[in-house]
Design a protein around this motif. Structure first.
Motif, short mmCIF file in Angstrom:
data_model
loop_
_atom_site.label_atom_id
_atom_site.label_comp_id
_atom_site.label_asym_id
_atom_site.label_seq_id
_atom_site.Cartn_x
_atom_site.Cartn_y
_atom_site.Cartn_z
N TRP A 60 16.45 36.23 7.09
CA TRP A 60 17.79 36.02 7.11
C TRP A 60 18.60 37.00 5.91
N GLN A 61 19.60 37.27 6.59
CA GLN A 61 20.51 38.45 5.84
C GLN A 61 22.21 38.00 5.75
N ASP A 62 22.64 38.11 4.67
CA ASP A 62 24.23 37.99 4.34
C ASP A 62 24.63 39.25 4.75
N LEU A 63 26.04 39.28 5.35
CA LEU A 63 26.58 40.38 5.88
C LEU A 63 26.61 41.53 4.86
N THR A 64 26.88 40.88 3.63
CA THR A 64 27.21 41.70 2.29
C THR A 64 25.90 42.47 1.95
N ALA A 65 24.90 42.41 2.59
CA ALA A 65 23.59 42.82 1.87
C ALA A 65 23.16 44.09 3.01
N ALA A 69 19.64 46.41 2.38
CA ALA A 69 18.59 46.25 3.37
C ALA A 69 18.05 47.35 3.81
N ARG A 70 19.16 48.45 4.14
CA ARG A 70 18.94 49.70 4.69
C ARG A 70 18.17 50.71 3.48
N GLU A 71 18.61 50.36 2.35
CA GLU A 71 18.08 51.02 1.30
C GLU A 71 16.63 50.82 0.89
N THR A 103 14.05 51.79 14.05
CA THR A 103 15.44 51.74 14.34
C THR A 103 15.85 50.52 15.34
N GLY A 104 14.79 50.14 15.80
CA GLY A 104 14.76 49.16 16.83
C GLY A 104 15.03 47.41 16.33
N GLU A 105 15.20 47.30 14.92
CA GLU A 105 15.51 46.06 14.40
C GLU A 105 16.19 46.12 13.24
N ALA A 106 16.63 44.96 12.85
CA ALA A 106 17.13 45.03 11.27
C ALA A 106 16.14 45.39 10.27
N PRO A 107 16.70 46.19 9.30
CA PRO A 107 15.91 46.95 8.37
C PRO A 107 14.65 46.06 7.89
N LEU A 108 15.13 44.81 7.43
CA LEU A 108 14.04 43.82 6.89
C LEU A 108 13.10 43.50 7.92
#
Length: 248
Positions: A60-65, A69-71, A103-108
């Motif tokens: 799960w990830q909030d848009l503000t994160a 998440a990238r960091e 790069t293929g998915e969300a960072p987490l």
């Protein structure tokens, strides 16, 4: 899917045996933040299967994160080569031979396919830290969907001992984590099976009490707190070990 016995460790790491259990907190060398152990291949097979088949339950990830998440992905990649990973361009070859596209998915989601650690991002919102994102494949009797977007005191609202005084202490701890000076602690729990994916609703707590005689497995979590230098988010990472009672 691995056979569940393959996820077991032969023994607990020495530092966890010798350290104080919760609520003890100790400094951590940043180079020792992440770990690879003998159960890596089996645990990662389990994690990747859960991400592929139960994504809504483990991510799960909030848009503000997004920035945090990238960091955390960028920071984690810096620590991987000494652990047996090969990071080259947009790919990462893991110790079990799996190749993960960075790069293929969300960072987490990417991290969840590389690391044994679960990763929770806690960001300051007003006076408290809030769970803004997580990849949680190995929950120890809690359900991610019930905790997302909630502050520290609400996350622990089912823990009887977590009163206002402890809540203030924990908030000061999160406020005090410094960049480059992470902290760690551990806990131990008794379970009647070695399954690592054990989500439970707060309304359906587990039956095995700590130390109960019939519990066959000891589950321990090495929990680390790392402050990200750019976003200031606190990374709460969890490396889970499971050993048979006879292996104590």
């Amino acid at each position: 899917m691995p056979v569940m016995t393959e996820i077991l460790q032969d023994h607990m790491p020495r530092d966890m045996v010798e350290a104080r259990a919760l609520p003890g907190i100790q400094p951590l060398d940043l180079t020792a933040w992440l770990r690879v152990d003998e159960a890596y291949a089996a645990q990662m097979a389990h994690r990747r299967h859960l991400i592929a088949t139960r994504r809504a339950d483990v991510y799960w990830q909030d848009l503000t994160a997004a920035d945090a998440a990238r960091e955390v992905l960028s920071e984690a990649l810096k620590h991987l080569p000494p652990l047996g990973f090969e990071v080259s361009g947009q790919m990462c070859r893991c110790p079990d031979g799996a190749v993960v596209d960075l790069t293929g998915e969300a960072p987490l989601v990417v991290l969840g396919q590389i690391l044994q650690e679960d990763i929770c991002l806690m960001e300051k919102r007003g006076d408290t830290h809030v769970l803004t994102a997580a990849i949680l494949c190995f929950p120890a009797s809690w359900r991610l969907r019930e905790k997302v977007g909630r502050p520290l005191i609400a996350i622990h609202d089912t823990v009887a001992e977590y009163d206002d005084a402890i809540a203030r202490r924990v908030q000061r701890l999160f406020d005090g984590v410094q960049v480059g000076r992470p902290l760690w602690r551990y806990n131990r729990l008794w379970y009647d099976n070695p399954e690592l994916f054990q989500p439970r609703s707060a309304s359906e707590p587990r039956r095995i009490a700590p130390g109960q005689a019939e519990a066959a497995y000891q589950r321990a979590e090495r929990q680390s707190l790392v402050r990200l230098p750019q976003t200031g988010a606190v990374v709460f990472s969890i490396h889970t070990y499971v050993v048979k009672r006879s292996a104590e």
